[in-house]
Design an enzyme around this catalytic site. Structure first.
Site, PDB file in Angstrom:
ATOM      1  CB  ALA A 230      -0.964   0.012   1.184  1.00 30.90           C
ATOM      2  CB  ALA A 231       3.873   2.463   1.725  1.00 30.40           C
ATOM      3  N   GLY A 233       0.541   5.244  -0.418  1.00 29.44           N
ATOM      4  CA  GLY A 233      -0.880   5.412  -0.137  1.00 29.44           C
ATOM      5  C   GLY A 233      -1.722   6.050  -1.223  1.00 29.44           C
ATOM      6  CG  ASN A 234      -0.192   8.735  -4.243  1.00 34.30           C
ATOM      7  OD1 ASN A 234      -0.459   9.417  -3.256  1.00 34.30           O
ATOM      8  ND2 ASN A 234       0.796   9.037  -5.053  1.00 34.30           N
ATOM      9  CD  GLU A 253       4.917  -0.846   2.716  1.00 34.95           C
ATOM     10  OE1 GLU A 253       6.088  -1.293   2.793  1.00 34.95           O
ATOM     11  OE2 GLU A 253       4.288  -0.751   1.637  1.00 34.95           O
ATOM     12  CG  ASP A 300       1.710  -0.710  -7.978  1.00 30.11           C
ATOM     13  OD1 ASP A 300       1.688  -0.877  -9.203  1.00 30.11           O
ATOM     14  OD2 ASP A 300       2.379   0.184  -7.426  1.00 30.11           O
ATOM     15  CB  CYS A 356       5.989   2.275 -12.427  1.00 31.75           C
ATOM     16  SG  CYS A 356       7.064   1.933 -11.022  1.00 31.75           S
TER      17      CYS A 356
END
Length: 469
Positions: A230-231, A233-234, A253, A300, A356
């Site tokens: 999660a970090a 947090g966006n 996290e 992610d 990414c």
């Protein structure tokens, strides 16, 4: 002097590739973050030159008892030569630098003559040209206010709905992601009151794809969703907003420092339905009474970050230009492990995996291996059809990397410099409809408990109304 130690530690973490510049700076204490960030960024712009100056002056060799770190020397020499001097009281470290000040200035002048430049600014590393083609994206945090309110706020401040490149005050609504605004790339929002109060989230468009494609249940008090990594947090705050701040969103996290950043971000964004958990998602038992109820999981995980061409990370290009195949393979193995673990959760119906990265090793290859895994086959997972995964987005997966399976159209790719975003990759796994698990007792019990609580609240309200004054 602690300020310089903190800045040098950020440089150490960047050298160790612990994250992007923006990500690592976000972990710093907020009260001193701006000052430290400015020094780190300016030092990185001149890192090559400053390193040459330090080496030629023999600073580290002659002052090794006082200064035993190149990165500490870099930030101190930066302020000595390119700013207003070292902002600290006299001490042995400052005195060590000042003893070499004349020599340091002489070596800097020698480099300027050699490169044929007259000003210090001409020695700075120039930015990635592709970054200038990426708008400054601002996601409206609908947990606090509406997009209509945000547009009204900015138009009253002189901005015009005419597109991000029409003028310095131009902005527009994104065509793919709801509640996403695009401003001119030159704009800064760090001092914007809406940013400081969590009303807007500075998030690249491609980064918004993950939560949007996952499409978690909205305004459902029984919804259970997991953000596995999660970090900062966006994406978590985006999921929370899409859920209407209802249901339960578990945000995992494992890193303590990043976990602190995550909690600050969630508080600032008013994410009331999120439970942040300082734990490694891979250690979570899929049959755990709470987490087993998850129907949607966002993945992610850590990646090479090769798609990022934002306004800061070009400063690290010289150090990460050569991508090690061994490192990519290790990352891919970890990423595959995450997907396979997510597929073990008994009620999960949808899993979004994103990176990414621009490398097929971390993207199409990981997806391909996941589809062939025992976890995917036994739990009946397949890729969601293109129509369910940003159908109007033109750039899709690389067909040649999917070994002729015909699944490339289900995948989404973003190309830096061409799509107005950073480089990104998104895939979406769904459980086949004919294999949907029947509603289990825990889920029935949870719904029954929710209904009972609602009934009790109504009864209490009626009693208060009937109570005499």
């Amino acid at each position: 002097m602690n300020f310089y130690f903190e800045a040098s530690e950020v440089l150490n973490r960047l050298d160790a590739r612990e994250g992007s510049i923006k990500g690592i700076l976000a972990t710093l204490p907020e009260n001193n973050r701006s000052r430290t960030a400015a020094l780190v960024i300016e030092t990185l712009k001149y890192k090559s030159v400053l390193s040459d100056v330090i080496q030629a002056s023999k600073l580290l060799a002659e002052e090794k008892k006082k200064i035993n770190s190149l990165n500490l020397a870099l930030v101190l020499v930066h302020d000595t030569l390119l700013a207003n001097g070292i902002q600290a009281g006299d001490g042995p470290i400052k005195q060590a630098i000042l003893r070499h000040k004349t020599r340091l200035k002489s070596e800097l002048q020698r480099i300027k003559i050699k490169r044929g430049v007259k000003s210090d600014l001409e020695l700075a590393q120039t930015s990635d040209d592709r970054a200038a083609k990426i708008p400054r994206y601002v996601r409206v945090n609908t947990s606090i206010w509406s997009t209509e309110e945000a547009i009204s706020f900015y138009t009253k401040r002189g901005f015009q709905l005419q597109g991000p490149f029409a003028s310095s005050k131009g902005f527009g609504l994104d065509e793919h992601i709801p509640d996403l605004l695009a401003f001119n790339p030159a704009l800064q929002f760090r001092d914007d009151p809406s940013y400081k109060t969590g009303k807007i989230i500075l998030q690249d468009k491609a980064s918004c794809f993950s939560a949007f494609v996952l499409a978690p249940p909205c305004n459902d008090p029984n919804a259970v969703v997991i953000d596995a990594t999660a970090a900062p947090g966006n994406k978590t705050s985006h999921l929370s907003a899409l859920m209407g701040n209802k249901g339960k969103l578990y945000a995992f996290e494992r890193d303590k420092r990043r976990f602190s950043t995550l909690k600050m971000m969630l508080a600032k964004a008013a994410c009331q339905n999120v439970e942040a958990i300082n734990a490694d998602f891979l250690t979570i038992d899929p049959s755990h009474p709470k987490y087993s109820l998850a129907t949607h999981i966002l993945l992610d995980p850590s990646c090479s970050g090769s798609g990022i061409v934002n306004r800061l990370d070009y400063l690290l290009e010289d150090e990460v230009e050569v991508v090690e195949e061994d490192r990519l393979n290790k990352l891919a193995a970890f990423q595959l492990m995450m997907i396979k673990h997510a597929m073990k959760f008994p009620h999960v119906q949808k899993i979004v995996y994103s990176t990414c990265s621009i490398h097929a090793t971390e993207n199409e290859h990981v997806v391909g291996h996941a589809l062939q895994s025992d976890e995917a086959k036994s739990n009946h997972f397949k890729l969601a059809p293109r129509n369910d995964v940003l159908p109007t987005w033109n750039r899709r997966g690389q067909a040649e990397e999917m070994k002729g399976t015909g699944d490339a159209g289900s995948l989404v790719r973003c190309s830096p410099g061409e799509d107005g975003t950073n480089g990104f990759f998104v895939s979406c796994f769904i459980r086949e409809h004919n294999s949907v698990l029947p509603q289990t007792e825990p889920l029935k019990k949870r719904k029954a408990e929710t209904e009972e609580v609602t009934i009790q609240k109504r009864k209490r309200k009626r009693k208060k109304k009937d109570k005499p004054e």
